[in-house]
Design an enzyme around this catalytic site. Structure first.
Site, PDB file in Angstrom:
ATOM      1  N   PRO A   9      39.233  30.500  45.845  1.00 53.52           N
ATOM      2  CA  PRO A   9      37.905  31.067  46.093  1.00 53.52           C
ATOM      3  C   PRO A   9      37.596  32.328  45.285  1.00 53.52           C
ATOM      4  O   PRO A   9      38.461  33.179  45.096  1.00 53.52           O
ATOM      5  CB  PRO A   9      37.924  31.391  47.592  1.00 53.52           C
ATOM      6  N   ASN A  10      36.356  32.374  44.845  1.00 47.02           N
ATOM      7  CA  ASN A  10      35.765  33.518  44.135  1.00 47.02           C
ATOM      8  C   ASN A  10      36.246  33.674  42.684  1.00 47.02           C
ATOM      9  O   ASN A  10      35.733  34.512  41.948  1.00 47.02           O
ATOM     10  CB  ASN A  10      35.978  34.837  44.919  1.00 47.02           C
ATOM     11  N   ARG A  17      32.909  39.441  38.573  1.00 47.49           N
ATOM     12  CA  ARG A  17      33.409  39.891  39.857  1.00 47.49           C
ATOM     13  C   ARG A  17      34.321  41.115  39.692  1.00 47.49           C
ATOM     14  O   ARG A  17      35.332  41.033  39.000  1.00 47.49           O
ATOM     15  CB  ARG A  17      34.210  38.752  40.479  1.00 47.49           C
ATOM     16  N   TYR A  22      39.445  42.690  37.929  1.00 49.58           N
ATOM     17  CA  TYR A  22      39.733  41.356  37.383  1.00 49.58           C
ATOM     18  C   TYR A  22      39.355  41.186  35.909  1.00 49.58           C
ATOM     19  O   TYR A  22      39.579  40.108  35.335  1.00 49.58           O
ATOM     20  CB  TYR A  22      39.033  40.293  38.235  1.00 49.58           C
ATOM     21  N   ASN A  71      46.560  30.052  41.605  1.00 45.89           N
ATOM     22  CA  ASN A  71      46.030  31.319  42.115  1.00 45.89           C
ATOM     23  C   ASN A  71      45.125  30.947  43.274  1.00 45.89           C
ATOM     24  O   ASN A  71      43.985  30.512  43.071  1.00 45.89           O
ATOM     25  CB  ASN A  71      45.243  32.075  41.031  1.00 45.89           C
ATOM     26  N   ALA A  74      42.148  34.657  47.973  1.00 45.65           N
ATOM     27  CA  ALA A  74      42.386  35.207  49.305  1.00 45.65           C
ATOM     28  C   ALA A  74      43.073  34.212  50.244  1.00 45.65           C
ATOM     29  O   ALA A  74      43.715  34.623  51.219  1.00 45.65           O
ATOM     30  CB  ALA A  74      41.063  35.683  49.914  1.00 45.65           C
ATOM     31  N   HIS A  77      46.702  34.722  51.329  1.00 45.93           N
ATOM     32  CA  HIS A  77      47.098  35.608  52.424  1.00 45.93           C
ATOM     33  C   HIS A  77      46.729  35.057  53.803  1.00 45.93           C
ATOM     34  O   HIS A  77      47.037  35.671  54.815  1.00 45.93           O
ATOM     35  CB  HIS A  77      46.437  36.981  52.239  1.00 45.93           C
ATOM     36  N   ASP A  84      51.662  24.864  53.358  1.00 46.11           N
ATOM     37  CA  ASP A  84      52.268  23.579  53.732  1.00 46.11           C
ATOM     38  C   ASP A  84      52.046  22.537  52.641  1.00 46.11           C
ATOM     39  O   ASP A  84      52.927  21.707  52.375  1.00 46.11           O
ATOM     40  CB  ASP A  84      51.660  23.049  55.039  1.00 46.11           C
ATOM     41  N   GLU A  95      53.119  30.656  41.633  1.00 46.47           N
ATOM     42  CA  GLU A  95      51.996  31.427  42.178  1.00 46.47           C
ATOM     43  C   GLU A  95      51.627  32.535  41.194  1.00 46.47           C
ATOM     44  O   GLU A  95      52.521  33.221  40.690  1.00 46.47           O
ATOM     45  CB  GLU A  95      52.427  32.068  43.508  1.00 46.47           C
ATOM     46  N   HIS A  97      48.753  35.859  40.323  1.00 39.36           N
ATOM     47  CA  HIS A  97      47.630  36.738  40.674  1.00 39.36           C
ATOM     48  C   HIS A  97      47.287  37.597  39.466  1.00 39.36           C
ATOM     49  O   HIS A  97      48.180  38.049  38.745  1.00 39.36           O
ATOM     50  CB  HIS A  97      47.984  37.633  41.872  1.00 39.36           C
ATOM     51  N   SER A  99      45.521  40.510  39.647  1.00 39.04           N
ATOM     52  CA  SER A  99      45.798  41.901  40.021  1.00 39.04           C
ATOM     53  C   SER A  99      47.209  41.998  40.597  1.00 39.04           C
ATOM     54  O   SER A  99      47.806  40.980  40.970  1.00 39.04           O
ATOM     55  CB  SER A  99      44.777  42.366  41.064  1.00 39.04           C
ATOM     56  N   ARG A 104      47.878  46.825  46.183  1.00 35.49           N
ATOM     57  CA  ARG A 104      46.574  46.828  46.855  1.00 35.49           C
ATOM     58  C   ARG A 104      46.768  46.916  48.384  1.00 35.49           C
ATOM     59  O   ARG A 104      47.845  47.270  48.846  1.00 35.49           O
ATOM     60  CB  ARG A 104      45.788  45.597  46.406  1.00 35.49           C
TER      61      ARG A 104
HETATM   62  C1  DQA Z   1      43.867  37.496  43.557  1.00 36.34           C
HETATM   63  C2  DQA Z   1      44.342  38.531  44.588  1.00 36.34           C
HETATM   64  C3  DQA Z   1      43.831  38.168  45.969  1.00 36.34           C
HETATM   65  O1  DQA Z   1      44.267  39.129  46.910  1.00 36.34           O
HETATM   66  C4  DQA Z   1      42.309  38.138  45.967  1.00 36.34           C
HETATM   67  O2  DQA Z   1      41.842  37.748  47.243  1.00 36.34           O
HETATM   68  C5  DQA Z   1      41.759  37.268  44.902  1.00 36.34           C
HETATM   69  C6  DQA Z   1      42.367  37.315  43.577  1.00 36.34           C
HETATM   70  C7  DQA Z   1      44.269  37.900  42.122  1.00 36.34           C
HETATM   71  O3  DQA Z   1      44.270  37.027  41.265  1.00 36.34           O
HETATM   72  O4  DQA Z   1      44.536  39.073  41.858  1.00 36.34           O
HETATM   73  O5  DQA Z   1      40.756  36.576  45.099  1.00 36.34           O
HETATM   74  O6  DQA Z   1      44.496  36.253  43.851  1.00 36.34           O
END
Ligand code: DQA
Length: 140
Positions: A9-10, A17, A22, A71, A74, A77, A84, A95, A97, A99, A104
Site C-alpha cells: 500500500p501507498n 509521497r 521516500y 515491500n 505498512a 507491521h 502467513d 523483505e 524497505h 526507509s 522510525r
Molecule cells: C516502508 C516502511 C513502512 O513502515 C511504511 O509503512 C511504508 C514504506 C518503506 O519502504 O520504507 O509504506 O515499507
C-alpha cells in the site's frame, strides 16, 4: 531467472509521497532502469493497495518463481495474513524497505514478514531493491 518485485500500500505514490523519506523517483522509472541493468533476469513488478491482492499474488507466483522481493509497506507491521502467506509458499522472499524502519517510530520496528524471509534490507532508498536482487544474481 524469474523474480517478482511486489509492492504494498501507498507505494504507487512513490515520487510524490513524503519525498523527504521516500525520494522523488517514481517506482516505474526505477523499475525500467533495473530491467536495463539486469537484462538477464526476468523481472516483473506488481503493486496493490489491497492486502488480499498481495496474498493472491504470493500464491500465484510463490511455487514456481525463483524469488520475490517484497515491500509490504505498512502491512509489514500489521498483517499476520501476509506473514502467513510468505510462510506458506516455497519461493524465497527478501523483505525490503526504502526507509530505515528501525530509525522510525517503534510501531515500524516489528515485522510479520521478516521471520518468514531469507533476510531483510532496510534504509537504502530504492537501492534496497537492487541489493535484494543482487542476492539472486550473485547466487546464480
Ligand atoms: C516502508 C516502511 C513502512 O513502515 C511504511 O509503512 C511504508 C514504506 C518503506 O519502504 O520504507 O509504506 O515499507
Amino acid at each position: 531467472m524469474k523474480i517478482l518485485l511486489l509492492n504494498g500500500p501507498n507505494l504507487n505514490l512513490l515520487g510524490k509521497r513524503e519525498p523527504e523519506i521516500y525520494g522523488t523517483a517514481t517506482f516505474e522509472a526505477y523499475f525500467a532502469d533495473l530491467q536495463k541493468r539486469f537484462p538477464t533476469v526476468n523481472l516483473s513488478y506488481y503493486q496493490s493497495n489491497i492486502e488480499g491482492h498481495l496474498i493472491d499474488k504470493l500464491h500465484e507466483v510463490g511455487f514456481e518463481w525463483d524469488g520475490i522481493i517484497l515491500n509490504a509497506g505498512a502491512y509489514t507491521h500489521t498483517s499476520l495474513a501476509l506473514g502467513d502467506a510468505v510462510a506458506g509458499i516455497s519461493t524465497p522472499v527478501v523483505e525490503v524497505h526504502i526507509s530505515n524502519v528501525f530509525a522510525r517510530e517503534s510501531v515500524r520496528h516489528h515485522s510479520f514478514i521478516a521471520p518468514n524471509c531469507i533476510g531483510s534490507i532496510s534504509g537504502f532508498g530504492l537501492r534496497s531493491y537492487e541489493l535484494a536482487l543482487k542476492y539472486w544474481v550473485d547466487k546464480g
